[in-house]
Design a protein around this motif. Sequence first.
Motif, PDB file in Angstrom:
ATOM      1  N   HIS A  64       0.850  -1.193   0.000  1.00 26.71           N
ATOM      2  CA  HIS A  64       0.000   0.000   0.000  1.00 26.71           C
ATOM      3  C   HIS A  64       0.888   1.245   0.000  1.00 26.71           C
ATOM      4  CE1 HIS A  64      -3.628  -2.381   0.871  1.00 26.71           C
ATOM      5  NE2 HIS A  64      -2.849  -3.086   1.675  1.00 26.71           N
ATOM      6  N   ASN A  65       0.635   2.168  -0.913  1.00 27.84           N
ATOM      7  CA  ASN A  65       1.509   3.336  -1.033  1.00 27.84           C
ATOM      8  C   ASN A  65       1.282   4.380   0.048  1.00 27.84           C
ATOM      9  OD1 ASN A  65      -0.930   4.332  -1.831  1.00 27.84           O
ATOM     10  ND2 ASN A  65      -0.276   5.011  -3.868  1.00 27.84           N
ATOM     11  N   SER A  66       0.332   4.154   0.952  1.00 26.56           N
ATOM     12  CA  SER A  66       0.065   5.140   1.992  1.00 26.56           C
ATOM     13  C   SER A  66       0.296   4.601   3.403  1.00 26.56           C
ATOM     14  CB  SER A  66      -1.382   5.648   1.880  1.00 26.56           C
ATOM     15  OG  SER A  66      -2.297   4.578   2.047  1.00 26.56           O
ATOM     16  N   ARG A  67       0.693   3.345   3.536  1.00 24.95           N
ATOM     17  CA  ARG A  67       0.884   2.748   4.867  1.00 24.95           C
ATOM     18  C   ARG A  67       2.336   2.847   5.317  1.00 24.95           C
ATOM     19  NH1 ARG A  67      -2.183  -3.062   5.577  1.00 24.95           N
ATOM     20  NH2 ARG A  67      -4.345  -2.304   5.550  1.00 24.95           N
ATOM     21  N   ILE A  68       2.516   3.298   6.566  1.00 26.19           N
ATOM     22  CA  ILE A  68       3.845   3.433   7.157  1.00 26.19           C
ATOM     23  C   ILE A  68       3.828   2.811   8.548  1.00 26.19           C
ATOM     24  CG2 ILE A  68       5.626   5.059   7.912  1.00 26.19           C
ATOM     25  CD1 ILE A  68       4.450   7.082   5.919  1.00 26.19           C
ATOM     26  N   LEU A 116       4.628  -0.004  18.578  1.00 27.70           N
ATOM     27  CA  LEU A 116       4.578  -0.062  17.121  1.00 27.70           C
ATOM     28  C   LEU A 116       3.426   0.821  16.665  1.00 27.70           C
ATOM     29  CD1 LEU A 116       5.282  -1.288  14.319  1.00 27.70           C
ATOM     30  CD2 LEU A 116       3.726  -3.176  14.887  1.00 27.70           C
ATOM     31  N   HIS A 117       3.734   1.846  15.871  1.00 23.56           N
ATOM     32  CA  HIS A 117       2.717   2.768  15.368  1.00 23.56           C
ATOM     33  C   HIS A 117       2.394   2.448  13.921  1.00 23.56           C
ATOM     34  CE1 HIS A 117       4.651   5.144  18.628  1.00 23.56           C
ATOM     35  NE2 HIS A 117       3.441   5.626  18.820  1.00 23.56           N
ATOM     36  N   MET A 118       1.110   2.455  13.592  1.00 26.18           N
ATOM     37  CA  MET A 118       0.658   2.307  12.209  1.00 26.18           C
ATOM     38  C   MET A 118       0.125   3.660  11.743  1.00 26.18           C
ATOM     39  SD  MET A 118       1.504  -0.754  12.035  1.00 26.18           S
ATOM     40  CE  MET A 118       1.132  -0.711  10.299  1.00 26.18           C
ATOM     41  N   VAL A 119       0.650   4.145  10.627  1.00 23.29           N
ATOM     42  CA  VAL A 119       0.374   5.502  10.166  1.00 23.29           C
ATOM     43  C   VAL A 119      -0.090   5.460   8.712  1.00 23.29           C
ATOM     44  CG1 VAL A 119       1.383   7.790   9.795  1.00 23.29           C
ATOM     45  CG2 VAL A 119       2.132   6.401  11.736  1.00 23.29           C
ATOM     46  N   SER A 120      -1.002   6.376   8.347  1.00 26.97           N
ATOM     47  CA  SER A 120      -1.455   6.517   6.968  1.00 26.97           C
ATOM     48  C   SER A 120      -1.072   7.882   6.430  1.00 26.97           C
ATOM     49  CB  SER A 120      -2.974   6.354   6.873  1.00 26.97           C
ATOM     50  OG  SER A 120      -3.354   5.014   7.082  1.00 26.97           O
ATOM     51  N   SER A 172       0.299  16.987   1.851  1.00 24.04           N
ATOM     52  CA  SER A 172      -0.280  15.770   2.403  1.00 24.04           C
ATOM     53  C   SER A 172      -0.257  15.854   3.923  1.00 24.04           C
ATOM     54  CB  SER A 172       0.486  14.539   1.913  1.00 24.04           C
ATOM     55  OG  SER A 172       1.854  14.639   2.256  1.00 24.04           O
ATOM     56  N   ALA A 173      -0.923  14.882   4.557  1.00 20.77           N
ATOM     57  CA  ALA A 173      -0.958  14.808   6.014  1.00 20.77           C
ATOM     58  C   ALA A 173      -0.760  13.353   6.419  1.00 20.77           C
ATOM     59  CB  ALA A 173      -2.286  15.343   6.538  1.00 20.77           C
ATOM     60  N   VAL A 174      -0.332  13.149   7.645  1.00 21.43           N
ATOM     61  CA  VAL A 174      -0.188  11.793   8.155  1.00 21.43           C
ATOM     62  C   VAL A 174      -1.101  11.617   9.360  1.00 21.43           C
ATOM     63  CG1 VAL A 174       2.137  11.307   7.310  1.00 21.43           C
ATOM     64  CG2 VAL A 174       1.861  12.543   9.435  1.00 21.43           C
ATOM     65  N   LYS A 175      -1.678  10.418   9.452  1.00 19.82           N
ATOM     66  CA  LYS A 175      -2.665  10.138  10.485  1.00 19.82           C
ATOM     67  C   LYS A 175      -2.278   8.863  11.215  1.00 19.82           C
ATOM     68  CE  LYS A 175      -6.648   8.449   9.129  1.00 19.82           C
ATOM     69  NZ  LYS A 175      -6.857   7.150   9.846  1.00 19.82           N
ATOM     70  N   LEU A 176      -2.344   8.891  12.550  1.00 20.01           N
ATOM     71  CA  LEU A 176      -2.080   7.702  13.350  1.00 20.01           C
ATOM     72  C   LEU A 176      -3.316   6.808  13.337  1.00 20.01           C
ATOM     73  CD1 LEU A 176      -0.223   6.154  15.302  1.00 20.01           C
ATOM     74  CD2 LEU A 176      -1.234   7.482  17.173  1.00 20.01           C
ATOM     75  N   TRP A 189       3.044  -9.266  13.806  1.00 21.05           N
ATOM     76  CA  TRP A 189       1.808  -8.545  14.060  1.00 21.05           C
ATOM     77  C   TRP A 189       0.897  -8.590  12.838  1.00 21.05           C
ATOM     78  CZ3 TRP A 189       1.686  -6.237  18.976  1.00 21.05           C
ATOM     79  CH2 TRP A 189       2.917  -6.102  19.628  1.00 21.05           C
ATOM     80  N   ASP A 190      -0.407  -8.499  13.077  1.00 22.22           N
ATOM     81  CA  ASP A 190      -1.390  -8.369  12.006  1.00 22.22           C
ATOM     82  C   ASP A 190      -2.185  -7.095  12.255  1.00 22.22           C
ATOM     83  OD1 ASP A 190      -3.842  -8.594  10.418  1.00 22.22           O
ATOM     84  OD2 ASP A 190      -3.220 -10.666  10.045  1.00 22.22           O
ATOM     85  N   VAL A 191      -2.140  -6.163  11.305  1.00 22.39           N
ATOM     86  CA  VAL A 191      -2.757  -4.856  11.524  1.00 22.39           C
ATOM     87  C   VAL A 191      -4.279  -4.903  11.541  1.00 22.39           C
ATOM     88  CG1 VAL A 191      -0.780  -3.682  10.507  1.00 22.39           C
ATOM     89  CG2 VAL A 191      -2.738  -4.250   9.062  1.00 22.39           C
ATOM     90  N   MET A 192      -4.851  -6.039  11.151  1.00 22.92           N
ATOM     91  CA  MET A 192      -6.308  -6.175  11.213  1.00 22.92           C
ATOM     92  C   MET A 192      -6.771  -6.609  12.595  1.00 22.92           C
ATOM     93  SD  MET A 192      -6.917  -5.167   8.258  1.00 22.92           S
ATOM     94  CE  MET A 192      -8.698  -5.411   8.194  1.00 22.92           C
ATOM     95  N   LEU A 193      -5.825  -6.961  13.458  1.00 21.13           N
ATOM     96  CA  LEU A 193      -6.153  -7.394  14.820  1.00 21.13           C
ATOM     97  C   LEU A 193      -5.683  -6.339  15.805  1.00 21.13           C
ATOM     98  CD1 LEU A 193      -4.988 -11.114  14.526  1.00 21.13           C
ATOM     99  CD2 LEU A 193      -7.287 -10.195  14.160  1.00 21.13           C
TER     100      LEU A 193
END
Length: 349
Positions: free
Chosen positions: A27-31, A47-51, A60-64, A99-103
């Motif tokens: 995904h080009n927006s997942r960090i 562990l932070h998941m950011v868009s 652009s903007a980044v969102k936690l 880790w699984d980001v859906m959980l």
Amino acid sequence: MNPTRPPPAGLQTPGFAHYSVAWSPFHNSRIALASAANFGLVGNGRLHMVSLIPGVGGSSAVKLDKQYESQDAVYDVAWSEIHENQLVTGSGDGTIKLWDVMLNDFPIRSWHEHSREVFSVDWSNIKKDTFVSSSWDGNVKLWTPEMPRSVTTLHAHLSCVYQAIFSPHQPDILATCSTDGTMKIFDLRSPSYATGPTTNSFTHPLSAAVLTVPASGTELLTLDWNKYQPFVLATAGVDKMVKVWDCRMVQSAQPGAQAVGGLCEVQLPGHEYAVRKVQWSPHRPDILATASYDMTCRIWSSNPSAGGSNLLHVHDPHTEFVAGCSWSLYDEGLLASCGWDGKLFVFRA
């Protein structure tokens, strides 16, 4: 500085210093951000998941999106190459977690074989069911997500292994760097360990590198393979110098051979303190980025045009050590940087 360049997008995570940043290969927006409380010296991690959210006019903007707690510092993160929602982290307590980001809340798998801090993890983009970890215990271990223990152990260095990374060109080749100032190349096909009916690489670790390069007189903190030139790597560390190496120039390629003179093709001086991260661009063979304790992230050309400078851009909004930088895999010129100031920036160079 280009006056038309949009300002960097930023995110602050109070109380947590960032050690590593990685873009998703799907995904080009997942960090993903690997972080630690108290600068990683003591305490828990996260562990932070950011868009990344595109805006108008190139801004652009980044969102936690989500965060996962860890009992110890999280020093590095790598996205899975086979599952778009999974990623692996290395922690200060010697554990590796999947880790699984859906959980929510908890990792789906955990391993604990390293006896000291796990400082780097890297997922193979060729043998996509395999990842590697390196630790302060001097060992490098290969893993597959489905196995309860490591597949192979390399006793790579006598001291801390800061990074181990797969070649993007050959599935069985990986490189390591260490406090001993050497870069080592390992070929996993080489039977450099005791063999027999009662031995295996788990109990008798592979230890002989096919090539050892004395890359620095001080600690070597980071290295990366060039994505377009199979034998070219970049290294950097405490001596503040970024160096580009061509392994074809080695004069002796016997197992365990010590490389001798004439290997370093390019030296890139400019950082004022140790360089913590180096990464080649996935889009161009001559461009690389670095992150340093001098609070800057810099973009370099290893082959500038006649009369041009190797240094192309200095990114300096951080107010503490910059520990990580990462190129977007989909958008040429877009990078992310992270540091001990708890800030993430996404910027265009």
